[in-house]
Design a protein around this motif. Structure first.
Motif, PDB file in Angstrom:
ATOM      1  N   THR A 239      24.199  35.270  16.589  1.00 30.49           N
ATOM      2  CA  THR A 239      25.259  35.910  15.832  1.00 30.49           C
ATOM      3  C   THR A 239      25.158  37.414  15.970  1.00 30.49           C
ATOM      4  O   THR A 239      24.089  37.946  16.310  1.00 30.49           O
ATOM      5  CB  THR A 239      25.167  35.532  14.334  1.00 30.49           C
ATOM      6  OG1 THR A 239      26.307  36.032  13.640  1.00 30.49           O
ATOM      7  CG2 THR A 239      23.908  36.096  13.690  1.00 30.49           C
ATOM      8  N   TYR A 240      26.268  38.090  15.720  1.00 30.71           N
ATOM      9  CA  TYR A 240      26.239  39.534  15.569  1.00 30.71           C
ATOM     10  C   TYR A 240      25.945  39.848  14.110  1.00 30.71           C
ATOM     11  O   TYR A 240      26.501  39.226  13.200  1.00 30.71           O
ATOM     12  CB  TYR A 240      27.557  40.162  16.016  1.00 30.71           C
ATOM     13  CG  TYR A 240      27.720  40.165  17.514  1.00 30.71           C
ATOM     14  CD1 TYR A 240      27.053  41.103  18.293  1.00 30.71           C
ATOM     15  CD2 TYR A 240      28.525  39.221  18.153  1.00 30.71           C
ATOM     16  CE1 TYR A 240      27.189  41.110  19.677  1.00 30.71           C
ATOM     17  CE2 TYR A 240      28.661  39.219  19.540  1.00 30.71           C
ATOM     18  CZ  TYR A 240      27.988  40.163  20.289  1.00 30.71           C
ATOM     19  OH  TYR A 240      28.109  40.164  21.667  1.00 30.71           O
ATOM     20  N   THR A 242      26.140  42.967  12.600  1.00 32.69           N
ATOM     21  CA  THR A 242      26.922  44.065  12.039  1.00 32.69           C
ATOM     22  C   THR A 242      28.368  43.914  12.496  1.00 32.69           C
ATOM     23  O   THR A 242      28.640  43.361  13.572  1.00 32.69           O
ATOM     24  CB  THR A 242      26.371  45.430  12.485  1.00 32.69           C
ATOM     25  OG1 THR A 242      26.285  45.460  13.923  1.00 32.69           O
ATOM     26  CG2 THR A 242      24.992  45.679  11.901  1.00 32.69           C
ATOM     27  N   GLU A 243      29.286  44.415  11.694  1.00 26.29           N
ATOM     28  CA  GLU A 243      30.706  44.282  11.998  1.00 26.29           C
ATOM     29  C   GLU A 243      31.083  44.960  13.305  1.00 26.29           C
ATOM     30  O   GLU A 243      31.997  44.513  14.003  1.00 26.29           O
ATOM     31  CB  GLU A 243      31.541  44.849  10.849  1.00 26.29           C
ATOM     32  CG  GLU A 243      31.483  44.021   9.570  1.00 26.29           C
ATOM     33  CD  GLU A 243      32.421  44.551   8.510  1.00 26.29           C
ATOM     34  OE1 GLU A 243      33.163  45.528   8.801  1.00 26.29           O
ATOM     35  OE2 GLU A 243      32.433  43.985   7.399  1.00 26.29           O
ATOM     36  N   ASP A 244      30.394  46.040  13.652  1.00 30.19           N
ATOM     37  CA  ASP A 244      30.725  46.754  14.887  1.00 30.19           C
ATOM     38  C   ASP A 244      30.063  46.150  16.118  1.00 30.19           C
ATOM     39  O   ASP A 244      30.238  46.646  17.235  1.00 30.19           O
ATOM     40  CB  ASP A 244      30.363  48.237  14.768  1.00 30.19           C
ATOM     41  CG  ASP A 244      28.868  48.474  14.519  1.00 30.19           C
ATOM     42  OD1 ASP A 244      28.088  47.507  14.525  1.00 30.19           O
ATOM     43  OD2 ASP A 244      28.503  49.651  14.298  1.00 30.19           O
TER      44      ASP A 244
END
Length: 253
Positions: A239-240, A242-244
């Motif tokens: 998963t990522y 952070t939103e950016d």
């Protein structure tokens, strides 16, 4: 997750491999300013001044409390100290002895290992989490990038994870770009293509009493290329974080 003895995480180790001499600059990398400069152009005295940002929060949210953590490319300990203060058993690795001297001064008792990341070999030891920050995954040479990721893979425990910091979208555009460093400022001044897929980035750091510059090479990776690079080292994107999209968690496969 593996359980590594906490006593093993509080000592300084000699390298198991030969490290690069501090005075040997890496091709395409250069640094200027007061104090020692590492092979990739990082100024040791500057890195002591840099503030911690969201890295400890990202790690704390992504791995269990008290986890054993291998920090690859620790620099002067900007993140090492806050992670240790939060209860993580940190092993800090860097190719620069001058950087590790600062880590040991700032975080007494922390375990350090003096070695290039690519050839790091801690035998059978495995960690709950491995941290590859500072955009190291954007090494200009794909073979070196994969060697960095393989070092992550061979030191992460079964059931553990690898946390990777990557460049965000548009990182090489809209320049110059400025960010605050407390009483100083950093400016990404330029990013110019110098080879297929490779850019030369020039940054300056200005404080009331000192100025440093750093020039380094970067190979931008889009999401598909990043995922493929992980897969080539035996890691799968989980998963990522952070939103950016600048922080990602990968799992061993």
């Amino acid at each position: 997750m593996s359980e590594s003895p906490r006593s093993e995480s509080r000592r300084t180790e000699s390298p198991r491999t030969e490290s690069l001499p501090a005075e040997a600059p890496r091709e395409g990398h250069q640094g200027t300013g007061p104090g020692a400069i590492t092979p990739d152009g990082c100024a040791v005295d500057l890195y002591v001044r840099l503030p911690v940002r969201n890295e400890p929060d990202v790690v704390q949210q992504a791995v269990p409390a008290g986890a054993t953590l291998l920090e690859l490319g620790s620099g002067a300990g900007r993140v090492t100290g806050p992670l240790a203060a939060r209860g993580f058993a940190v092993t800090a690795v860097d190719e620069s002895r001058a950087m590790l001297d600062r880590v040991e001064a700032r975080v007494p008792g922390v375990r350090t290992v003096h070695s290039p990341i690519e050839t790091l070999d801690l035998g059978e030891e495995r960690f709950d989490a491995v941290l590859l920050a500072s955009f190291l995954v954007h090494a200009p040479d794909p073979e070196k990038r994969q060697a960095l990721l393989r070092a992550c893979r061979r030191h992460v425990a079964d059931g553990g994870c690898v946390l990777v910091q990557r460049e965000g979208d548009g990182w090489h555009t809209g320049l110059p770009r400025e960010a605050s460093l407390g009483d100083g400022v950093s400016r990404v001044l330029s990013s110019e293509p110098v080879a297929p897929g490779v850019r030369s980035v020039h940054v300056e750091y200005v404080f009331p009493d000192a100025r440093w510059t750093q020039t380094f090479l970067s190979r931008p990776l889009d999401a598909a290329e990043f995922t493929a690079a992980l897969a080539g080292a035996g890691l799968a994107l989980d998963t990522y974080l952070t939103e950016d999209g600048t922080w990602a968690r990968a799992l061993p496969v």
